[in-house]
Design an enzyme around this catalytic site. Structure first.
Site, PDB file in Angstrom:
ATOM      1  N   GLN A 136      51.838  50.212  43.057  1.00 29.85           N
ATOM      2  CA  GLN A 136      50.944  50.817  42.051  1.00 29.85           C
ATOM      3  C   GLN A 136      49.508  50.444  42.391  1.00 29.85           C
ATOM      4  O   GLN A 136      49.191  49.254  42.490  1.00 29.85           O
ATOM      5  CB  GLN A 136      51.309  50.246  40.667  1.00 29.85           C
ATOM      6  CG  GLN A 136      50.362  50.616  39.558  1.00 29.85           C
ATOM      7  CD  GLN A 136      50.031  49.419  38.660  1.00 29.85           C
ATOM      8  OE1 GLN A 136      50.196  48.271  39.058  1.00 29.85           O
ATOM      9  NE2 GLN A 136      49.563  49.694  37.471  1.00 29.85           N
ATOM     10  N   SER A 139      43.990  48.789  40.136  1.00 30.51           N
ATOM     11  CA  SER A 139      42.841  47.862  40.067  1.00 30.51           C
ATOM     12  C   SER A 139      41.932  47.988  41.275  1.00 30.51           C
ATOM     13  O   SER A 139      42.390  48.215  42.397  1.00 30.51           O
ATOM     14  CB  SER A 139      43.347  46.421  39.993  1.00 30.51           C
ATOM     15  OG  SER A 139      44.247  46.275  38.941  1.00 30.51           O
ATOM     16  N   SER A 171      50.287  44.729  44.415  1.00 35.38           N
ATOM     17  CA  SER A 171      51.507  43.965  44.710  1.00 35.38           C
ATOM     18  C   SER A 171      52.403  44.773  45.637  1.00 35.38           C
ATOM     19  O   SER A 171      52.655  45.954  45.402  1.00 35.38           O
ATOM     20  CB  SER A 171      52.286  43.663  43.424  1.00 35.38           C
ATOM     21  OG  SER A 171      51.470  42.996  42.503  1.00 35.38           O
ATOM     22  N   GLU A 254      54.794  49.211  32.710  1.00 31.24           N
ATOM     23  CA  GLU A 254      54.581  47.910  33.357  1.00 31.24           C
ATOM     24  C   GLU A 254      54.715  46.774  32.346  1.00 31.24           C
ATOM     25  O   GLU A 254      55.370  45.770  32.600  1.00 31.24           O
ATOM     26  CB  GLU A 254      53.181  47.870  34.004  1.00 31.24           C
ATOM     27  CG  GLU A 254      52.873  46.522  34.636  1.00 31.24           C
ATOM     28  CD  GLU A 254      51.570  46.506  35.420  1.00 31.24           C
ATOM     29  OE1 GLU A 254      50.644  47.260  35.064  1.00 31.24           O
ATOM     30  OE2 GLU A 254      51.477  45.735  36.392  1.00 31.24           O
ATOM     31  N   GLU A 381      43.972  38.730  26.826  1.00 33.02           N
ATOM     32  CA  GLU A 381      42.889  39.151  25.924  1.00 33.02           C
ATOM     33  C   GLU A 381      42.964  40.658  25.667  1.00 33.02           C
ATOM     34  O   GLU A 381      42.769  41.118  24.537  1.00 33.02           O
ATOM     35  CB  GLU A 381      41.510  38.799  26.523  1.00 33.02           C
ATOM     36  CG  GLU A 381      41.192  37.316  26.573  1.00 33.02           C
ATOM     37  CD  GLU A 381      41.903  36.584  27.702  1.00 33.02           C
ATOM     38  OE1 GLU A 381      42.390  37.241  28.649  1.00 33.02           O
ATOM     39  OE2 GLU A 381      42.002  35.344  27.631  1.00 33.02           O
TER      40      GLU A 381
HETATM   41  C1  LIG Z   1      50.215  38.747  39.893  1.00 35.62           C
HETATM   42  C2  LIG Z   1      49.362  39.965  39.777  1.00 35.62           C
HETATM   43  C3  LIG Z   1      49.829  41.169  40.251  1.00 35.62           C
HETATM   44  C4  LIG Z   1      49.037  42.333  40.142  1.00 35.62           C
HETATM   45  N1  LIG Z   1      49.523  43.498  40.651  1.00 35.62           N
HETATM   46  C5  LIG Z   1      48.772  44.633  40.567  1.00 35.62           C
HETATM   47  C6  LIG Z   1      49.247  45.850  41.139  1.00 35.62           C
HETATM   48  O1  LIG Z   1      50.336  45.914  41.712  1.00 35.62           O
HETATM   49  N2  LIG Z   1      48.456  46.948  41.054  1.00 35.62           N
HETATM   50  C7  LIG Z   1      47.237  46.923  40.424  1.00 35.62           C
HETATM   51  O2  LIG Z   1      46.603  47.969  40.350  1.00 35.62           O
HETATM   52  N3  LIG Z   1      46.741  45.765  39.892  1.00 35.62           N
HETATM   53  C8  LIG Z   1      47.491  44.633  39.961  1.00 35.62           C
HETATM   54  N4  LIG Z   1      47.003  43.440  39.433  1.00 35.62           N
HETATM   55  C9  LIG Z   1      45.653  43.413  38.884  1.00 35.62           C
HETATM   56  C10 LIG Z   1      45.591  43.252  37.393  1.00 35.62           C
HETATM   57  O3  LIG Z   1      46.006  44.442  36.728  1.00 35.62           O
HETATM   58  C11 LIG Z   1      44.140  42.873  37.040  1.00 35.62           C
HETATM   59  O4  LIG Z   1      43.898  41.626  37.639  1.00 35.62           O
HETATM   60  C12 LIG Z   1      43.917  42.796  35.549  1.00 35.62           C
HETATM   61  O5  LIG Z   1      43.955  44.071  34.972  1.00 35.62           O
HETATM   62  C13 LIG Z   1      42.564  42.129  35.197  1.00 35.62           C
HETATM   63  O6  LIG Z   1      41.534  42.730  35.900  1.00 35.62           O
HETATM   64  P1  LIG Z   1      40.457  41.830  36.691  1.00 35.62           P
HETATM   65  O7  LIG Z   1      41.218  40.876  37.556  1.00 35.62           O
HETATM   66  O8  LIG Z   1      39.503  42.760  37.354  1.00 35.62           O
HETATM   67  O9  LIG Z   1      39.742  40.981  35.599  1.00 35.62           O
HETATM   68  P2  LIG Z   1      38.506  41.439  34.648  1.00 35.62           P
HETATM   69  O10 LIG Z   1      38.810  42.763  34.068  1.00 35.62           O
HETATM   70  O11 LIG Z   1      37.243  41.300  35.426  1.00 35.62           O
HETATM   71  O12 LIG Z   1      38.579  40.361  33.517  1.00 35.62           O
HETATM   72  C14 LIG Z   1      37.988  39.051  33.669  1.00 35.62           C
HETATM   73  C15 LIG Z   1      38.189  38.293  32.357  1.00 35.62           C
HETATM   74  O13 LIG Z   1      37.511  38.988  31.295  1.00 35.62           O
HETATM   75  C16 LIG Z   1      38.405  39.242  30.215  1.00 35.62           C
HETATM   76  N5  LIG Z   1      38.102  40.533  29.625  1.00 35.62           N
HETATM   77  C17 LIG Z   1      37.846  41.691  30.270  1.00 35.62           C
HETATM   78  N6  LIG Z   1      37.617  42.696  29.386  1.00 35.62           N
HETATM   79  C18 LIG Z   1      37.757  42.157  28.155  1.00 35.62           C
HETATM   80  C19 LIG Z   1      37.648  42.676  26.833  1.00 35.62           C
HETATM   81  N7  LIG Z   1      37.347  43.964  26.629  1.00 35.62           N
HETATM   82  N8  LIG Z   1      37.845  41.834  25.787  1.00 35.62           N
HETATM   83  C20 LIG Z   1      38.154  40.529  25.995  1.00 35.62           C
HETATM   84  N9  LIG Z   1      38.254  39.966  27.243  1.00 35.62           N
HETATM   85  C21 LIG Z   1      38.059  40.767  28.291  1.00 35.62           C
HETATM   86  C22 LIG Z   1      39.785  39.267  30.846  1.00 35.62           C
HETATM   87  O14 LIG Z   1      40.791  38.954  29.898  1.00 35.62           O
HETATM   88  C23 LIG Z   1      39.666  38.195  31.916  1.00 35.62           C
HETATM   89  O15 LIG Z   1      39.887  36.928  31.363  1.00 35.62           O
HETATM   90  C24 LIG Z   1      47.763  42.275  39.540  1.00 35.62           C
HETATM   91  C25 LIG Z   1      47.287  41.033  39.059  1.00 35.62           C
HETATM   92  C26 LIG Z   1      48.075  39.906  39.181  1.00 35.62           C
HETATM   93  C27 LIG Z   1      47.541  38.597  38.669  1.00 35.62           C
END
Ligand SMILES: Cc1cc2nc3c(=O)[nH]c(=O)nc-3n(C[C@H](O)[C@H](O)[C@H](O)COP(=O)(O)OP(=O)(O)OC[C@H]3O[C@@H](n4cnc5c(N)ncnc54)[C@H](O)[C@@H]3O)c2cc1C
Length: 412
Positions: A136, A139, A171, A254, A381
């Site tokens: 998928q 991100s 992933s 998911e 969050e």
């Molecule tokens: C083990 C693992 C597997 C993954 N696999 C996939 C995959 O297969 N495909 C894929 O597309 N993605 C994947 N991801 C990505 C995952 O979906 C993102 O990491 C996640 O959506 C958070 O996005 P970010 O890392 O950009 O953090 P950010 O969006 O930058 O967030 C940073 C911090 O800000 C907080 N925050 C952000 N917006 C808000 C809000 N509106 N209110 C309150 N707090 C907020 C968040 O909670 C977090 O603590 C994976 C992540 C992990 C850890």
């Protein structure tokens, strides 16, 4: 509301004797095919992926793969009751099919729900039998929680779309054959309105996959780069510019998969594993440990009930709504609780284990990955925001750019 169609129309009222016979066949299959699989057989590396393909192929040949999907698309055409029976019988086993969690928990229901008949016929049978693995790709470096703000562009060129951009945290991309990607097809409308979903052939030379190394030493996820990737127009999944509603459905699949299914959190057996470990270590008389284990057991039961509620909603023809977020948040909190109790039990061995690894290494690995469960599939969050707004009816988060075209929204 999005409904779940295209599942087997097998009646839910299954003859109990037939169900018992089915359970017996599942037991025989697992005895014959899974004896000897241990906890390390669920790893998401290349070896794990090839083990998963072989196992899934045997499962499919035995008629236990894609249990509720229609036969014409490679499923077993059985009922939800058969699926529950399979889940129940297989729960204590370490099945080596974790690398298929995204293929089966997210991509397969999307193909089934939103694919054209040709797409379903082309892709579902191999996905169900494990011949193809899917990933998928949502991100991006600048779009995680705010995935609707993503920048990967798809531009129409004759009978093809041309994709350019970068995904991250994908992933299993390094062992996947296909992927579902969301890209921006219209930058001149508000961000949610200009997205579309496509099926991508991961073997195309215009797709570059770079594994990322994690704190645990594993490389479960990747950066993925698209450079002038040409996608045939018939690989558009769902309607043009309707990618956001499809993305929401996929995120719900998911969240359900992570929070209510096995999804890497371990099944109902985790508290039982830790009870056994406490006995082996002579810690089972410690009242603090006993209380913590009882608390875990109760939380696992709650997870099971939430999962049943969601499965019943799906059986009734609904894609789960905010209950997917409740399941996901609960699953993440449970993982943290498992991490804390396991570290308390193994003590210093969780930081410095002997050459044979043992329980210390196994639980330290889990400990290092537990925080990721609070991030993958939408952070805790974000789940709390969804529950606040859609369950509790609290005011929506302010968004001054709700009606602004994506290309006019200021960004870094
Ligand atoms: C083990 C693992 C597997 C993954 N696999 C996939 C995959 O297969 N495909 C894929 O597309 N993605 C994947 N991801 C990505 C995952 O979906 C993102 O990491 C996640 O959506 C958070 O996005 P970010 O890392 O950009 O953090 P950010 O969006 O930058 O967030 C940073 C911090 O800000 C907080 N925050 C952000 N917006 C808000 C809000 N509106 N209110 C309150 N707090 C907020 C968040 O909670 C977090 O603590 C994976 C992540 C992990 C850890």
């Amino acid at each position: 509301m999005i409904t779940v169609d295209n599942m087997s129309d097998a009646s839910e009222s299954v003859d109990p004797a037939e169900l018992e016979e089915f359970r017996g066949r599942v037991r025989d299959f697992l005895d014959a095919n899974c004896a000897g699989w241990g906890e390390d057989s669920t790893r998401r590396d290349d070896d794990g992926a090839s083990r998963a393909r072989s196992f899934q192929s045997a499962l499919s040949a035995a008629g236990f793969a894609g249990i509720t999907y229609q036969r014409e698309f490679g499923g077993a055409g059985l009922s939800n009751a058969h699926q529950e029976a399979y889940d129940e019988v297989s729960a204590p086993w370490h099945l080596p099919n974790l690398p298929l969690a995204i293929s089966h928990g997210m991509c397969l229901p999307m193909l089934n729900q939103f694919g054209t008949d040709a797409q379903r016929a082309d892709f579902m049978p191999d996905c169900i039998s494990g011949q193809s693995i899917w990933c998928q790709m949502f991100s991006e470096p600048g779009a995680g929680s705010d995935v609707a703000g993503l920048s990967t562009r798809a531009v129409r060129d004759g009978e093809q779309w041309v994709l350019n951009g970068q995904k991250v945290w994908t992933s299993g991309a390094h062992y996947s054959d296909f992927g579902i990607v969301v890209a921006r097809t219209r930058p001149d409308v508000p961000k949610h309105q200009g997205l579309s979903m496509f099926i991508v052939d991961m073997a195309d030379p215009a797709v570059e996959v770079r594994p990322l190394r994690q704190i645990s030493g594993e490389s479960g996820f990747n950066e993925v780069f698209f450079t002038d990737l040409h996608i045939p127009a018939d690989k558009l999944l769902g309607d043009l510019n309707q990618g956001w509603s499809l993305a929401v459905a996929m995120l719900m699949f998911e969240r359900v998969s992570i929070g209510a299914g096995r999804g890497g959190l371990g099944g109902e057996r985790v508290s039982q594993n830790l009870i056994t470990l406490a006995r082996e270590l002579g810690r089972d008389a410690d009242p603090r440990i006993r209380q913590a284990l009882a608390d875990l057991w109760i939380r696992e039961r709650i997870k099971g009930f939430i999962g049943r509620r969601i499965r019943d909603a799906v059986a009734a023809g609904r894609v789960p709504g905010p209950e997917g977020s409740i399941a996901k948040l609960n699953g993440a909190l449970l993982a943290r609780a498992i991490r804390d109790v396991s570290m308390e039990l193994v003590g210093p061995a969780g930081q410095a284990w002997g050459p044979d690894g043992g329980a210390g290494e196994r639980w330290a690995t889990f400990c290092l990955s537990a925080a990721g469960i609070s991030i993958a599939g939408g952070t805790d969050e974000v789940q709390r925001n969804i529950i606040g707004e859609r369950v509790l009816g609290l005011p929506r988060e302010p968004n001054p750019f709700r009606d602004t075209a994506w290309e006019d929204v200021p960004r870094n």
